[in-house]
Design a protein around this motif. Structure first.
Motif, PDB file in Angstrom:
ATOM      1  N   MET A 240      35.303  32.788  25.677  1.00  0.00           N
ATOM      2  CA  MET A 240      34.829  32.871  27.053  1.00  0.00           C
ATOM      3  C   MET A 240      34.158  34.245  27.296  1.00  0.00           C
ATOM      4  O   MET A 240      33.107  34.348  27.911  1.00  0.00           O
ATOM      5  N   ARG A 241      34.780  35.282  26.781  1.00  0.00           N
ATOM      6  CA  ARG A 241      34.276  36.648  26.933  1.00  0.00           C
ATOM      7  C   ARG A 241      32.885  36.767  26.282  1.00  0.00           C
ATOM      8  O   ARG A 241      31.949  37.314  26.850  1.00  0.00           O
ATOM      9  N   LYS A 242      32.779  36.218  25.076  1.00  0.00           N
ATOM     10  CA  LYS A 242      31.496  36.289  24.354  1.00  0.00           C
ATOM     11  C   LYS A 242      30.438  35.459  25.086  1.00  0.00           C
ATOM     12  O   LYS A 242      29.282  35.850  25.179  1.00  0.00           O
ATOM     13  N   TYR A 243      30.850  34.309  25.612  1.00  0.00           N
ATOM     14  CA  TYR A 243      29.895  33.433  26.297  1.00  0.00           C
ATOM     15  C   TYR A 243      29.298  34.129  27.523  1.00  0.00           C
ATOM     16  O   TYR A 243      28.074  34.167  27.683  1.00  0.00           O
ATOM     17  N   VAL A 244      30.149  34.721  28.384  1.00  0.00           N
ATOM     18  CA  VAL A 244      29.596  35.332  29.601  1.00  0.00           C
ATOM     19  C   VAL A 244      28.721  36.539  29.254  1.00  0.00           C
ATOM     20  O   VAL A 244      27.726  36.802  29.918  1.00  0.00           O
ATOM     21  N   ALA A 245      29.093  37.250  28.173  1.00  0.00           N
ATOM     22  CA  ALA A 245      28.289  38.416  27.766  1.00  0.00           C
ATOM     23  C   ALA A 245      26.923  37.983  27.246  1.00  0.00           C
ATOM     24  O   ALA A 245      25.957  38.749  27.286  1.00  0.00           O
ATOM     25  N   SER A 246      26.825  36.742  26.772  1.00  0.00           N
ATOM     26  CA  SER A 246      25.543  36.270  26.208  1.00  0.00           C
ATOM     27  C   SER A 246      24.550  35.860  27.302  1.00  0.00           C
ATOM     28  O   SER A 246      23.387  35.618  27.016  1.00  0.00           O
ATOM     29  N   ILE A 247      25.000  35.769  28.563  1.00  0.00           N
ATOM     30  CA  ILE A 247      24.085  35.390  29.654  1.00  0.00           C
ATOM     31  C   ILE A 247      23.603  36.676  30.326  1.00  0.00           C
ATOM     32  O   ILE A 247      24.391  37.387  30.954  1.00  0.00           O
ATOM     33  N   SER A 248      22.324  36.980  30.178  1.00  0.00           N
ATOM     34  CA  SER A 248      21.854  38.270  30.714  1.00  0.00           C
ATOM     35  C   SER A 248      21.532  38.200  32.210  1.00  0.00           C
ATOM     36  O   SER A 248      21.730  39.164  32.944  1.00  0.00           O
ATOM     37  N   GLU A 249      21.045  37.052  32.680  1.00  0.00           N
ATOM     38  CA  GLU A 249      20.688  36.938  34.104  1.00  0.00           C
ATOM     39  C   GLU A 249      21.971  36.923  34.959  1.00  0.00           C
ATOM     40  O   GLU A 249      22.902  36.159  34.669  1.00  0.00           O
ATOM     41  N   PRO A 250      22.054  37.774  36.000  1.00  0.00           N
ATOM     42  CA  PRO A 250      23.280  37.805  36.810  1.00  0.00           C
ATOM     43  C   PRO A 250      23.593  36.445  37.437  1.00  0.00           C
ATOM     44  O   PRO A 250      22.710  35.791  37.976  1.00  0.00           O
ATOM     45  N   LYS A 251      24.839  36.028  37.332  1.00  0.00           N
ATOM     46  CA  LYS A 251      25.273  34.719  37.823  1.00  0.00           C
ATOM     47  C   LYS A 251      26.601  34.860  38.547  1.00  0.00           C
ATOM     48  O   LYS A 251      27.332  35.826  38.345  1.00  0.00           O
ATOM     49  N   THR A 252      26.916  33.834  39.342  1.00  0.00           N
ATOM     50  CA  THR A 252      28.289  33.706  39.841  1.00  0.00           C
ATOM     51  C   THR A 252      29.017  32.806  38.844  1.00  0.00           C
ATOM     52  O   THR A 252      28.544  31.712  38.532  1.00  0.00           O
ATOM     53  N   ILE A 253      30.144  33.293  38.343  1.00  0.00           N
ATOM     54  CA  ILE A 253      30.866  32.509  37.335  1.00  0.00           C
ATOM     55  C   ILE A 253      32.256  32.177  37.867  1.00  0.00           C
ATOM     56  O   ILE A 253      33.039  33.063  38.221  1.00  0.00           O
ATOM     57  N   LEU A 254      32.532  30.877  37.975  1.00  0.00           N
ATOM     58  CA  LEU A 254      33.831  30.404  38.458  1.00  0.00           C
ATOM     59  C   LEU A 254      34.738  30.264  37.239  1.00  0.00           C
ATOM     60  O   LEU A 254      34.390  29.580  36.268  1.00  0.00           O
ATOM     61  N   VAL A 255      35.891  30.937  37.297  1.00  0.00           N
ATOM     62  CA  VAL A 255      36.729  31.059  36.096  1.00  0.00           C
ATOM     63  C   VAL A 255      38.035  30.277  36.262  1.00  0.00           C
ATOM     64  O   VAL A 255      38.869  30.604  37.110  1.00  0.00           O
ATOM     65  N   ALA A 256      38.226  29.259  35.436  1.00  0.00           N
ATOM     66  CA  ALA A 256      39.461  28.468  35.488  1.00  0.00           C
ATOM     67  C   ALA A 256      40.366  28.852  34.319  1.00  0.00           C
ATOM     68  O   ALA A 256      40.423  28.170  33.290  1.00  0.00           O
ATOM     69  N   THR A 257      41.018  29.986  34.496  1.00  0.00           N
ATOM     70  CA  THR A 257      42.098  30.392  33.599  1.00  0.00           C
ATOM     71  C   THR A 257      42.902  31.438  34.361  1.00  0.00           C
ATOM     72  O   THR A 257      42.631  31.701  35.539  1.00  0.00           O
ATOM     73  N   GLU A 258      43.880  32.046  33.708  1.00  0.00           N
ATOM     74  CA  GLU A 258      44.727  33.027  34.388  1.00  0.00           C
ATOM     75  C   GLU A 258      43.850  34.105  35.042  1.00  0.00           C
ATOM     76  O   GLU A 258      42.903  34.608  34.409  1.00  0.00           O
ATOM     77  N   ALA A 259      44.151  34.451  36.294  1.00  0.00           N
ATOM     78  CA  ALA A 259      43.228  35.281  37.074  1.00  0.00           C
ATOM     79  C   ALA A 259      43.024  36.689  36.506  1.00  0.00           C
ATOM     80  O   ALA A 259      41.970  37.297  36.724  1.00  0.00           O
ATOM     81  N   ASN A 260      43.987  37.223  35.752  1.00  0.00           N
ATOM     82  CA  ASN A 260      43.789  38.558  35.172  1.00  0.00           C
ATOM     83  C   ASN A 260      42.687  38.579  34.110  1.00  0.00           C
ATOM     84  O   ASN A 260      42.237  39.654  33.701  1.00  0.00           O
ATOM     85  N   MET A 261      42.273  37.405  33.663  1.00  0.00           N
ATOM     86  CA  MET A 261      41.199  37.324  32.680  1.00  0.00           C
ATOM     87  C   MET A 261      39.891  37.869  33.249  1.00  0.00           C
ATOM     88  O   MET A 261      38.986  38.267  32.517  1.00  0.00           O
ATOM     89  N   ILE A 262      39.817  37.924  34.586  1.00  0.00           N
ATOM     90  CA  ILE A 262      38.611  38.484  35.226  1.00  0.00           C
ATOM     91  C   ILE A 262      38.393  39.932  34.747  1.00  0.00           C
ATOM     92  O   ILE A 262      37.254  40.365  34.582  1.00  0.00           O
ATOM     93  N   HIS A 263      39.472  40.662  34.506  1.00  0.00           N
ATOM     94  CA  HIS A 263      39.359  42.080  34.106  1.00  0.00           C
ATOM     95  C   HIS A 263      38.533  42.244  32.819  1.00  0.00           C
ATOM     96  O   HIS A 263      37.515  42.956  32.828  1.00  0.00           O
ATOM     97  N   PRO A 264      38.908  41.617  31.698  1.00  0.00           N
ATOM     98  CA  PRO A 264      38.066  41.767  30.507  1.00  0.00           C
ATOM     99  C   PRO A 264      36.687  41.113  30.641  1.00  0.00           C
ATOM    100  O   PRO A 264      35.720  41.576  30.020  1.00  0.00           O
ATOM    101  N   LEU A 265      36.582  40.070  31.486  1.00  0.00           N
ATOM    102  CA  LEU A 265      35.262  39.442  31.657  1.00  0.00           C
ATOM    103  C   LEU A 265      34.314  40.408  32.369  1.00  0.00           C
ATOM    104  O   LEU A 265      33.149  40.547  31.998  1.00  0.00           O
TER     105      LEU A 265
END
Ligand code: SF4
Length: 334
Positions: A240-265
């Motif tokens: 998931m971390r690698k996937y979001v880093a591969s998208i260069s255009e700024p997006k809103t990303i809805l994350v369905a996993t433990e909420a602390n995962m937002i920190h490394p993302l």
């Protein structure tokens, strides 16, 4: 009671407020003094991830644990993860900040029930291998043929499990169902689930998506099928971390996993806005905070400091660790 639950639980009493920056400084000093390395899972509080030497998903942390050179490891995560660190480092002291940090998924598959079910299947003449998600106790791992994480499960099932064998997959039925879909292999699924990933609200997710049709939904394969079906990307925390880093255009990303995962993302892809998918509504009409894992939340800076200071609670070697280690090394480290 867990076998190594005989030691006092550091910091289980109500804790007084302490300045997080002071605690971080103290932890740094103690780490040096006690010759310790701190490993932190992506689901613990961001401030613990920040003071850790390594942060990552279960697979990455198992690999990091195998390479630690200090005499002590502090594992800011849950019990089965610290057990894995201990089995890979029998001569090191492995500390878990709170011994009560368990895992609903791991606990849904106790070793005695699994052994009884395997016996029943053998008596029926079924020729199967047991594949376990890493979220299992060491006692369960010792009964299995392969251990997988969300990061390598597909590869292990496709490339390492002989095609002529049936697969008993434990304990996560949702990840199992996802694997059946992506690999085409039939599996006998153990009916376990993670209490965090099971409660995402499909309705709230669809509403958020309708408000922002350009948003991207990323979800963990531990989520139920109805969430995976409306996701743009399904993957374990590291992918998931690698996937979001591969998208260069700024997006809103809805994350369905433990909420602390937002920190490394956020650290990996600061160009995006990350929004945690809420949990279900409570009876009073409020959205519950159940997208936080209560077990991971038992890790606090104070408990990390206390376990370094007092050298407990410690994960002790158990007789079945030898067999569990053999399966873990074969599955994840070779
Ligand atoms: S998030 Fe779920 S699977 Fe992960 S540790 Fe918590 S209860 Fe276990």
């Amino acid at each position: 009671m867990r076998e190594n639950n005989l030691l006092p639980i550091a910091g289980d009493q109500p804790q007084i407020y302490e300045d997080p920056l002071d605690l971080m400084d103290e932890i740094d000093r103690l780490k040096e003094k006690k010759d310790a390395t701190i490993l932190a899972h992506y689901y613990v509080d961001g401030e613990i991830q920040d003071i850790a030497d390594y942060s990552g998903d279960s697979l990455q942390l198992a690999r990091d644990a195998a390479n630690v050179t200090t005499s002590t490891i502090v594992f800011a995560g849950v019990h089965f993860m610290a057990e894995t660190a201990k089995m890979l480092n029998p001569d090191k002291t492995v500390l878990l900040p709170d011994l009560e940090a368990g895992c609903s998924l791991s606990e849904s598959c106790p070793a005695d029930r699994l052994a009884a079910y395997q016996k029943e299947l053998r008596e029926q003449g079924r020729d199967f291998v047991t594949v376990a998600y890493i979220n299992t106790s060491a006692a369960v791992k010792s009964l299995c043929d392969w251990i997988v994480t969300s990061g390598n499960a597909r590869e292990v099932v496709e490339e390492r499990v002989p095609k002529d064998k049936e697969i008993l997959f434990v304990p996560d039925q949702h990840l199992g169902r996802y694997l059946v879909e992506v690999t085409g292999r039939e599996m006998i699924l153990w009916p376990g689930a993670c209490m965090v990933h099971e409660v995402f609200s499909l309705q709230d997710l669809l509403r958020a998506k309708r408000k922002n049709p350009e948003s991207i939904v990323v979800s963990h394969p531990e989520c139920p099928q109805n969430i995976l079906e409306v996701s743009d990307y399904v993957g374990g925390t590291e992918s998931m971390r690698k996937y979001v880093a591969s998208i260069s255009e700024p997006k809103t990303i809805l994350v369905a996993t433990e909420a602390n995962m937002i920190h490394p993302l956020e650290a990996a892809a600061p160009q995006h806005e990350f929004v945690p998918v809420p949990g279900i509504m409570t009876e009073t009409g409020e959205t519950c905070a159940c997208n936080r894992c209560p077990h991971m939340a038992r890790n606090t800076l104070q408990k990390v400091r206390d376990c370094l200071k007092y050298g407990r609670p410690e994960i002790l070697w158990q007789p079945y660790f030898d067999k569990a280690k053999e399966v873990v090394v074969r599955s994840l480290l070779q």
